[in-house]
Design an enzyme around this catalytic site. Structure first.
Site, PDB file in Angstrom:
ATOM      1  N   SER A  10       0.845  -1.355  -0.161  1.00 23.91           N
ATOM      2  CA  SER A  10       0.081  -0.018   0.056  1.00 23.91           C
ATOM      3  C   SER A  10       0.713   1.268  -0.012  1.00 23.91           C
ATOM      4  CB  SER A  10      -1.065   0.028   1.147  1.00 23.91           C
ATOM      5  OG  SER A  10      -1.732  -1.070   1.372  1.00 23.91           O
ATOM      6  N   PHE A  11       1.931   1.497   0.763  1.00 22.62           N
ATOM      7  CA  PHE A  11       2.733   2.693   0.837  1.00 22.62           C
ATOM      8  C   PHE A  11       4.168   2.222   1.113  1.00 22.62           C
ATOM      9  CE2 PHE A  11      -1.347   3.114   3.399  1.00 22.62           C
ATOM     10  CZ  PHE A  11      -1.666   4.242   2.831  1.00 22.62           C
ATOM     11  N   LYS A  13       7.627   3.414   2.692  1.00 18.75           N
ATOM     12  CA  LYS A  13       7.973   4.147   3.872  1.00 18.75           C
ATOM     13  C   LYS A  13       9.541   4.514   3.405  1.00 18.75           C
ATOM     14  CE  LYS A  13       6.113   0.931   4.877  1.00 18.75           C
ATOM     15  NZ  LYS A  13       4.877   0.031   4.203  1.00 18.75           N
ATOM     16  N   TYR A  93      11.551 -20.807   4.876  1.00 16.34           N
ATOM     17  CA  TYR A  93      10.931 -21.447   3.840  1.00 16.34           C
ATOM     18  C   TYR A  93      11.515 -22.607   3.087  1.00 16.34           C
ATOM     19  CZ  TYR A  93       6.829 -18.406   3.577  1.00 16.34           C
ATOM     20  OH  TYR A  93       5.737 -17.734   3.433  1.00 16.34           O
ATOM     21  N   MET A 101      10.349 -10.280   1.433  1.00 18.06           N
ATOM     22  CA  MET A 101      11.401  -9.820   1.764  1.00 18.06           C
ATOM     23  C   MET A 101      11.152  -8.742   3.039  1.00 18.06           C
ATOM     24  SD  MET A 101      14.229 -10.587   0.185  1.00 18.06           S
ATOM     25  CE  MET A 101      15.367  -9.525   1.058  1.00 18.06           C
ATOM     26  N   ASP A 102       9.936  -8.284   3.195  1.00 18.01           N
ATOM     27  CA  ASP A 102       9.789  -7.405   4.308  1.00 18.01           C
ATOM     28  C   ASP A 102       9.690  -8.273   5.693  1.00 18.01           C
ATOM     29  OD1 ASP A 102       7.416  -8.467   3.551  1.00 18.01           O
ATOM     30  OD2 ASP A 102       6.162  -6.691   3.971  1.00 18.01           O
ATOM     31  N   ARG A 103       9.335  -9.594   5.256  1.00 21.61           N
ATOM     32  CA  ARG A 103       9.278 -10.402   6.610  1.00 21.61           C
ATOM     33  C   ARG A 103      10.752 -10.718   7.078  1.00 21.61           C
ATOM     34  NH1 ARG A 103       5.726 -15.252   5.024  1.00 21.61           N
ATOM     35  NH2 ARG A 103       6.239 -16.021   6.986  1.00 21.61           N
ATOM     36  N   ASP A 122       3.871  -8.102  12.126  1.00 21.21           N
ATOM     37  CA  ASP A 122       3.668  -6.994  11.266  1.00 21.21           C
ATOM     38  C   ASP A 122       2.606  -6.666  10.491  1.00 21.21           C
ATOM     39  OD1 ASP A 122       4.236  -5.226   9.204  1.00 21.21           O
ATOM     40  OD2 ASP A 122       6.005  -6.062   8.678  1.00 21.21           O
TER      41      ASP A 122
HETATM   42  N1  LIG Z   1       0.606   8.094   7.995  1.00 24.20           N
HETATM   43  C1  LIG Z   1       0.011   6.895   7.763  1.00 24.20           C
HETATM   44  N2  LIG Z   1      -0.430   6.855   6.248  1.00 24.20           N
HETATM   45  C2  LIG Z   1      -1.064   6.055   5.815  1.00 24.20           C
HETATM   46  N3  LIG Z   1      -1.278   4.910   6.460  1.00 24.20           N
HETATM   47  C3  LIG Z   1      -0.852   4.836   7.792  1.00 24.20           C
HETATM   48  C4  LIG Z   1      -0.109   5.923   8.435  1.00 24.20           C
HETATM   49  N4  LIG Z   1      -0.320   5.633   9.688  1.00 24.20           N
HETATM   50  C5  LIG Z   1      -0.492   4.268   9.940  1.00 24.20           C
HETATM   51  N5  LIG Z   1      -1.045   3.896   8.580  1.00 24.20           N
HETATM   52  C6  LIG Z   1      -2.062   2.687   8.743  1.00 24.20           C
HETATM   53  O1  LIG Z   1      -0.848   1.736   8.150  1.00 24.20           O
HETATM   54  C7  LIG Z   1      -1.585   0.627   7.436  1.00 24.20           C
HETATM   55  C8  LIG Z   1      -0.401   0.372   6.278  1.00 24.20           C
HETATM   56  O2  LIG Z   1       0.634  -0.155   7.008  1.00 24.20           O
HETATM   57  P1  LIG Z   1       1.974  -0.562   6.129  1.00 24.20           P
HETATM   58  O3  LIG Z   1       2.846  -1.180   7.082  1.00 24.20           O
HETATM   59  O4  LIG Z   1       2.536   0.861   5.602  1.00 24.20           O
HETATM   60  O5  LIG Z   1       1.501  -1.546   4.883  1.00 24.20           O
HETATM   61  P2  LIG Z   1       2.437  -1.918   3.692  1.00 24.20           P
HETATM   62  O6  LIG Z   1       3.691  -2.183   4.107  1.00 24.20           O
HETATM   63  O7  LIG Z   1       1.633  -3.244   3.233  1.00 24.20           O
HETATM   64  O8  LIG Z   1       2.338  -0.834   2.554  1.00 24.20           O
HETATM   65  C9  LIG Z   1      -2.781   1.508   6.637  1.00 24.20           C
HETATM   66  O9  LIG Z   1      -3.731   0.265   6.897  1.00 24.20           O
HETATM   67  C10 LIG Z   1      -2.979   2.570   7.698  1.00 24.20           C
HETATM   68  O10 LIG Z   1      -4.110   2.124   8.593  1.00 24.20           O
HETATM   69  C1  LIG Z   2       2.808 -11.261   2.585  1.00 21.08           C
HETATM   70  C2  LIG Z   2       3.049  -9.924   2.011  1.00 21.08           C
HETATM   71  C3  LIG Z   2       2.049  -9.550   0.758  1.00 21.08           C
HETATM   72  C4  LIG Z   2       3.106  -8.719   2.899  1.00 21.08           C
HETATM   73  O1  LIG Z   2       2.995  -7.648   2.306  1.00 21.08           O
HETATM   74  P1  LIG Z   2       2.696  -6.270   2.973  1.00 21.08           P
HETATM   75  O2  LIG Z   2       1.580  -6.459   4.078  1.00 21.08           O
HETATM   76  O3  LIG Z   2       3.967  -5.893   3.864  1.00 21.08           O
HETATM   77  O4  LIG Z   2       2.419  -4.914   1.957  1.00 21.08           O
HETATM   78  C5  LIG Z   2       4.480 -10.064   1.429  1.00 21.08           C
HETATM   79  O5  LIG Z   2       5.515 -10.375   2.477  1.00 21.08           O
HETATM   80  C6  LIG Z   2       4.639 -10.726   0.339  1.00 21.08           C
HETATM   81  O6  LIG Z   2       4.588 -10.599  -0.719  1.00 21.08           O
HETATM   82  N1  LIG Z   2       5.312 -12.038   0.514  1.00 21.08           N
HETATM   83  C7  LIG Z   2       5.642 -13.284  -0.132  1.00 21.08           C
HETATM   84  C8  LIG Z   2       4.602 -14.564  -0.032  1.00 21.08           C
HETATM   85  C9  LIG Z   2       5.300 -15.057   1.265  1.00 21.08           C
HETATM   86  O7  LIG Z   2       5.726 -14.450   2.240  1.00 21.08           O
HETATM   87  O8  LIG Z   2       5.074 -16.281   1.493  1.00 21.08           O
HETATM   88  K   LIG Z   3       5.341  -4.035   4.696  1.00 20.42           K
END
Ligand SMILES: Nc1ncnc2c1ncn2[C@@H]1O[C@H](COP(=O)(O)OP(=O)(O)O)[C@@H](O)[C@H]1O
Ligand SMILES: CC(C)(COP(=O)(O)O)[C@@H](O)C(=O)NCCC(=O)O
Ligand SMILES: [K+]
Length: 249
Positions: A10-11, A13, A93, A101-103, A122
């Protein structure tokens, strides 16, 4: 100065750090490549010498972002790559390249900080939990829909669940049974996330007793912190792992 990026589903960072002084120059959360460039360019002092990236997006999207960064800042981004083993942790795995990769980086960061058994929760687009034993074995984990996905599934697949972001935010001032649709959905989804977190904690206890550290990270970590009061909330846990996977000095 180093630009660090964590590209979730979604975002993005981002943060800019000063390695020599070990300080953070700036940081934020944006929803597009263009917004990212806008914010980082806007950081008047940003004279970048390097960039490192972790991404769970497609190879193509990540490559496009690297090109934009090269054009805007004249640095070649380093993209963190999967590994079977790193910093004392073995990837659990069957196919190590499939672990998000984030995990993986959050796990590396957590084991580095805990120096013992740990559970990483997470909460982003997806909710993830990962387990690492005291001797650095990544035991695997769990993935389920996070807050944004639970919400959007309900909105998409029902006819009468409709509400805006402002009322969603207002609904979360309490977790009492909802008296409107927005309250019922928002609070219900938070309770699902809290239930996920508590269940992971039970699993960890069954394995390790009390001898483990719980880490909580991701944008929605604040929604469950009361449910897991013993957790260490580390918003930049993925960046801790990123620095380990992509050392630049
Ligand atoms: N400043 C912010 N902007 C957007 N989303 C935020 C913010 N702070 C907290 N959130 C929350 O973080 C969630 C997204 O988490 P994040 O770990 O960034 O997701 P991802 O890594 O999957 O993109 C959103 O659902 C929202 O509720
Ligand atoms: C599980 C996830 C979709 C999480 O993504 P996020 O919520 O951080 O955007 C990401 O770690 C991913 O694409 N993983 C590959 C599949 C796996 O970890 O098994
Ligand atoms: K993430």
């Amino acid at each position: 100065m180093i630009l660090e990026l964590d590209c979730g589903n979604s975002f993005i960072k981002w943060r800019v750090i000063h390695t020599a002084e070990a300080t953070m120059v700036g940081g934020g959360i944006v929803d597009s490549d263009q917004a990212l460039l806008g914010e980082v360019i806007g950081l008047a002092t940003a004279r970048l010498t390097a960039c490192r990236i972790v991404s769970v997006r497609s190879e193509e999207e990540t490559a496009v972002l690297c090109t934009l960064i090269a054009q805007a800042f004249g640095v070649q981004a380093r993209v963190a790559q999967p590994a079977i083993q790193m910093a004392g942790v073995r990837n659990g795995y069957e196919d190590y390249q499939r672990l998000g990769m984030d995990r993986w980086l959050a796990v590396l960061g957590a084991y580095h900080l805990a120096k013992g058994a740990c559970l990483v929760i997470d909460l982003g687009t997806a909710a993830k939990a990962d387990f690492v034993s005291a001797d650095g074995e990544h035991l695997g984990g769990y993935i389920c829909p996070g807050m944004p996905l639970m919400r959007s599934q309900l909105r998409t697949h029902t006819r009468r669940i409709r509400y805006d972001d402002a009322s969603a935010e207002r609904a979360l001032t309490s977790l009492q049974p909802g008296r409107s649709t927005v309250e019922a959905v928002e609070r219900g989804c938070v309770l699902m996330l809290q239930g996920f977190a508590r269940t992971q904690l039970e699993q960890a206890r069954a394995q390790w007793g009390d001898d483990f550290t719980v880490f909580l990270t991701g944008g929605d970590a604040p929604l469950v912190r009361d449910a897991v009061p013993m957790a260490r909330v580390v918003p930049d846990l993925v960046f801790v792992g990123l620095a380990m996977a992509c050392p630049l000095d």
